[in-house]
Design a protein around this motif. Structure first.
Motif, PDB file in Angstrom:
ATOM      1  N   THR A 220       6.031 -21.069  30.836  1.00 20.30           N
ATOM      2  CA  THR A 220       5.090 -22.185  30.843  1.00 20.30           C
ATOM      3  C   THR A 220       4.042 -22.027  29.752  1.00 20.30           C
ATOM      4  O   THR A 220       3.534 -20.934  29.522  1.00 20.30           O
ATOM      5  N   LYS A 221       3.707 -23.121  29.092  1.00 24.71           N
ATOM      6  CA  LYS A 221       2.627 -23.106  28.108  1.00 24.71           C
ATOM      7  C   LYS A 221       1.280 -22.965  28.818  1.00 24.71           C
ATOM      8  O   LYS A 221       1.085 -23.509  29.908  1.00 24.71           O
ATOM      9  N   TYR A 222       0.360 -22.239  28.213  1.00 24.97           N
ATOM     10  CA  TYR A 222      -0.990 -22.166  28.734  1.00 24.97           C
ATOM     11  C   TYR A 222      -1.970 -22.023  27.577  1.00 24.97           C
ATOM     12  O   TYR A 222      -1.579 -21.810  26.434  1.00 24.97           O
ATOM     13  N   SER A 223      -3.252 -22.166  27.886  1.00 21.45           N
ATOM     14  CA  SER A 223      -4.267 -22.193  26.838  1.00 21.45           C
ATOM     15  C   SER A 223      -5.402 -21.234  27.161  1.00 21.45           C
ATOM     16  O   SER A 223      -5.852 -21.151  28.313  1.00 21.45           O
ATOM     17  N   ILE A 224      -5.847 -20.488  26.146  1.00 15.66           N
ATOM     18  CA  ILE A 224      -7.024 -19.626  26.259  1.00 15.66           C
ATOM     19  C   ILE A 224      -7.939 -19.941  25.078  1.00 15.66           C
ATOM     20  O   ILE A 224      -7.533 -19.826  23.920  1.00 15.66           O
ATOM     21  N   ASN A 225      -9.154 -20.390  25.392  1.00 13.39           N
ATOM     22  CA  ASN A 225     -10.132 -20.743  24.349  1.00 13.39           C
ATOM     23  C   ASN A 225      -9.568 -21.735  23.334  1.00 13.39           C
ATOM     24  O   ASN A 225      -9.787 -21.624  22.133  1.00 13.39           O
ATOM     25  N   GLY A 226      -8.795 -22.688  23.855  1.00 11.53           N
ATOM     26  CA  GLY A 226      -8.260 -23.741  23.011  1.00 11.53           C
ATOM     27  C   GLY A 226      -7.025 -23.375  22.218  1.00 11.53           C
ATOM     28  O   GLY A 226      -6.500 -24.187  21.457  1.00 11.53           O
ATOM     29  N   ILE A 227      -6.527 -22.144  22.384  1.00  8.83           N
ATOM     30  CA  ILE A 227      -5.315 -21.708  21.675  1.00  8.83           C
ATOM     31  C   ILE A 227      -4.147 -21.718  22.649  1.00  8.83           C
ATOM     32  O   ILE A 227      -4.233 -21.157  23.747  1.00  8.83           O
ATOM     33  N   ASN A 228      -3.040 -22.349  22.269  1.00  4.13           N
ATOM     34  CA  ASN A 228      -1.873 -22.455  23.139  1.00  4.13           C
ATOM     35  C   ASN A 228      -0.970 -21.231  23.017  1.00  4.13           C
ATOM     36  O   ASN A 228      -0.769 -20.700  21.922  1.00  4.13           O
ATOM     37  N   PHE A 229      -0.403 -20.826  24.155  1.00  5.97           N
ATOM     38  CA  PHE A 229       0.483 -19.671  24.208  1.00  5.97           C
ATOM     39  C   PHE A 229       1.724 -20.000  25.036  1.00  5.97           C
ATOM     40  O   PHE A 229       1.681 -20.870  25.917  1.00  5.97           O
ATOM     41  N   ILE A 230       2.799 -19.290  24.758  1.00  5.64           N
ATOM     42  CA  ILE A 230       3.975 -19.276  25.622  1.00  5.64           C
ATOM     43  C   ILE A 230       4.319 -17.819  25.856  1.00  5.64           C
ATOM     44  O   ILE A 230       4.598 -17.084  24.907  1.00  5.64           O
ATOM     45  N   SER A 231       4.295 -17.391  27.106  1.00  5.54           N
ATOM     46  CA  SER A 231       4.516 -15.982  27.423  1.00  5.54           C
ATOM     47  C   SER A 231       5.948 -15.558  27.112  1.00  5.54           C
ATOM     48  O   SER A 231       6.901 -16.291  27.371  1.00  5.54           O
ATOM     49  N   ARG A 232       6.080 -14.358  26.537  1.00  7.82           N
ATOM     50  CA  ARG A 232       7.397 -13.753  26.315  1.00  7.82           C
ATOM     51  C   ARG A 232       7.748 -12.763  27.429  1.00  7.82           C
ATOM     52  O   ARG A 232       8.796 -12.127  27.380  1.00  7.82           O
ATOM     53  N   ILE A 233       6.906 -12.644  28.437  1.00  8.88           N
ATOM     54  CA  ILE A 233       7.158 -11.702  29.522  1.00  8.88           C
ATOM     55  C   ILE A 233       8.500 -11.975  30.218  1.00  8.88           C
ATOM     56  O   ILE A 233       9.289 -11.044  30.437  1.00  8.88           O
ATOM     57  N   PRO A 234       8.819 -13.239  30.576  1.00 10.85           N
ATOM     58  CA  PRO A 234      10.135 -13.474  31.191  1.00 10.85           C
ATOM     59  C   PRO A 234      11.294 -13.069  30.272  1.00 10.85           C
ATOM     60  O   PRO A 234      12.326 -12.577  30.740  1.00 10.85           O
ATOM     61  N   ALA A 235      11.113 -13.247  28.943  1.00  9.30           N
ATOM     62  CA  ALA A 235      12.163 -12.851  27.993  1.00  9.30           C
ATOM     63  C   ALA A 235      12.340 -11.337  27.985  1.00  9.30           C
ATOM     64  O   ALA A 235      13.471 -10.826  27.971  1.00  9.30           O
ATOM     65  N   ILE A 236      11.230 -10.611  27.988  1.00 10.40           N
ATOM     66  CA  ILE A 236      11.304  -9.149  28.008  1.00 10.40           C
ATOM     67  C   ILE A 236      11.980  -8.667  29.290  1.00 10.40           C
ATOM     68  O   ILE A 236      12.829  -7.773  29.278  1.00 10.40           O
ATOM     69  N   ILE A 237      11.612  -9.280  30.423  1.00 12.66           N
ATOM     70  CA  ILE A 237      12.186  -8.872  31.705  1.00 12.66           C
ATOM     71  C   ILE A 237      13.688  -9.137  31.736  1.00 12.66           C
ATOM     72  O   ILE A 237      14.477  -8.285  32.184  1.00 12.66           O
ATOM     73  N   LEU A 238      14.109 -10.306  31.254  1.00 17.48           N
ATOM     74  CA  LEU A 238      15.543 -10.613  31.255  1.00 17.48           C
ATOM     75  C   LEU A 238      16.305  -9.673  30.338  1.00 17.48           C
ATOM     76  O   LEU A 238      17.386  -9.175  30.687  1.00 17.48           O
ATOM     77  N   MET A 239      15.756  -9.386  29.157  1.00 15.26           N
ATOM     78  CA  MET A 239      16.434  -8.469  28.238  1.00 15.26           C
ATOM     79  C   MET A 239      16.464  -7.047  28.797  1.00 15.26           C
ATOM     80  O   MET A 239      17.437  -6.313  28.604  1.00 15.26           O
ATOM     81  N   GLU A 240      15.420  -6.660  29.500  1.00 16.44           N
ATOM     82  CA  GLU A 240      15.422  -5.329  30.119  1.00 16.44           C
ATOM     83  C   GLU A 240      16.481  -5.267  31.221  1.00 16.44           C
ATOM     84  O   GLU A 240      17.113  -4.237  31.429  1.00 16.44           O
ATOM     85  N   TYR A 241      16.676  -6.377  31.917  1.00 20.07           N
ATOM     86  CA  TYR A 241      17.730  -6.449  32.932  1.00 20.07           C
ATOM     87  C   TYR A 241      19.102  -6.260  32.276  1.00 20.07           C
ATOM     88  O   TYR A 241      19.949  -5.517  32.792  1.00 20.07           O
ATOM     89  N   VAL A 242      19.309  -6.916  31.134  1.00 25.75           N
ATOM     90  CA  VAL A 242      20.564  -6.738  30.388  1.00 25.75           C
ATOM     91  C   VAL A 242      20.731  -5.272  29.984  1.00 25.75           C
ATOM     92  O   VAL A 242      21.815  -4.688  30.137  1.00 25.75           O
ATOM     93  N   PHE A 243      19.668  -4.687  29.479  1.00 24.52           N
ATOM     94  CA  PHE A 243      19.707  -3.282  29.062  1.00 24.52           C
ATOM     95  C   PHE A 243      20.051  -2.366  30.237  1.00 24.52           C
ATOM     96  O   PHE A 243      20.917  -1.483  30.133  1.00 24.52           O
ATOM     97  N   ASN A 244      19.398  -2.568  31.374  1.00 26.51           N
ATOM     98  CA  ASN A 244      19.659  -1.730  32.546  1.00 26.51           C
ATOM     99  C   ASN A 244      21.094  -1.892  33.055  1.00 26.51           C
ATOM    100  O   ASN A 244      21.725  -0.911  33.454  1.00 26.51           O
ATOM    101  N   LYS A 245      21.609  -3.120  33.003  1.00 27.00           N
ATOM    102  CA  LYS A 245      22.993  -3.350  33.425  1.00 27.00           C
ATOM    103  C   LYS A 245      23.961  -2.630  32.485  1.00 27.00           C
ATOM    104  O   LYS A 245      24.978  -2.067  32.915  1.00 27.00           O
ATOM    105  N   TYR A 246      23.638  -2.639  31.196  1.00 26.30           N
ATOM    106  CA  TYR A 246      24.471  -1.927  30.227  1.00 26.30           C
ATOM    107  C   TYR A 246      24.456  -0.430  30.498  1.00 26.30           C
ATOM    108  O   TYR A 246      25.509   0.240  30.507  1.00 26.30           O
ATOM    109  N   VAL A 247      23.278   0.122  30.726  1.00 28.13           N
ATOM    110  CA  VAL A 247      23.137   1.547  30.997  1.00 28.13           C
ATOM    111  C   VAL A 247      23.893   1.944  32.255  1.00 28.13           C
ATOM    112  O   VAL A 247      24.613   2.956  32.297  1.00 28.13           O
TER     113      VAL A 247
END
Length: 252
Positions: A220-247
């Motif tokens: 989800t997009k969000y704003s801090i002090n008028g600057i827009n952001f999109i979190s990459r946390i879900p992307a990191i978590i999904l990629m870590e899940y892929v990594f753990n499944k590979y391991v």
């Protein structure tokens, strides 16, 4: 249930024509809610029986259930698409993580871990904050003996893509799925017959359409002090899940 979550585990079953029909539904979601099945049949040159089969293939009872699910999801996403203030960002991130978790298709993850195992080389392509995801995952896979690369310079990214070989693997990360530099690098990689795995926010987008395998997240997009952001946390978590499944499958 969210339309995109509901169809994710069924999308692999669709043929080329059905994927085009799905693209029509998503791109015309605002109009679909007021259209009869006969109207859609005329617009898409698909019979009403074909549309009903398509709906059932995606897990719906019929056309009405599919269009109502899509309309509700578009309405909800319109509300979520508003930029949030700082006070709401933490709850939105956890909601995004939960929704991303609900979309995981373990059969696709398993296919991707096989691709990782079979390849000699992995390139990670990302721009902006997505580079951080690429950097971290490249480091992770290096620790278990894979030859991996990530790039801070797009010209080097293009050059690297041009040196890929058949069975080499690319992870392309773009929240919108429309980042021009990533799409260009992926197109170069495809000309070398490399396999491409995309990771984007849940949507019908250019990058996921040209990828061999597609991973999706909610962010989800969000704003801090008028600057827009999109979190990459879900992307990191999904990629870590892929990594753990590979391991677990090939290293542990």
């Amino acid at each position: 249930m969210d339309f995109f979550i509901r169809i994710e585990k069924e999308r692999e079953k669709l043929n080329k024509n059905e994927n085009e029909l799905l693209k029509y539904f998503i791109e015309n979601a605002q109009d679909i809610k007021n259209m009869k099945i006969q109207d859609v049949a005329k617009k898409t040159f698909v019979s009403t029986a074909g549309i009903i089969r398509f709906c059932k293939k995606l897990g719906f009872n019929g056309y009405s259930e599919l269009k109502n699910s899509l309309a509700l999801t578009v309405k909800n996403q319109g509300e979520k698409g508003r930029v949030y203030t700082q006070s709401k960002t933490s709850s939105n991130i956890f909601n995004d993580i939960d929704k991303t978790k609900d979309m995981i298709n373990d059969s696709i993850i398993d296919e991707i871990t096989d691709l990782i195992h079979e390849t000699e080389r992995i390139d990670f392509y990302g721009e902006g904050s997505s580079r951080l995801v690429c950097m971290e995952m490249s480091r992770r896979f290096q620790l278990v003996g894979k030859q991996t690369y990530h790039y801070d310079d797009t010209s080097i990214m293009y050059l690297s893509a041009s040196t890929l070989k058949e069975k080499d693997l690319v992870f392309a990360i773009s929240m919108s799925g429309e980042t021009s530099q990533i799409i260009r690098a992926v197109n170069i990689a495809k000309t070398k017959k490399a396999t491409v795995v995309s990771l984007t926010s849940m949507s019908l987008n250019t990058l996921s359409n040209i990828a061999d395998k597609s991973l999706f997240i909610y962010s989800t997009k969000y704003s801090i002090n008028g600057i827009n952001f999109i979190s990459r946390i879900p992307a990191i978590i999904l990629m870590e899940y892929v990594f753990n499944k590979y391991v677990e499958k090939y290293v542990g």
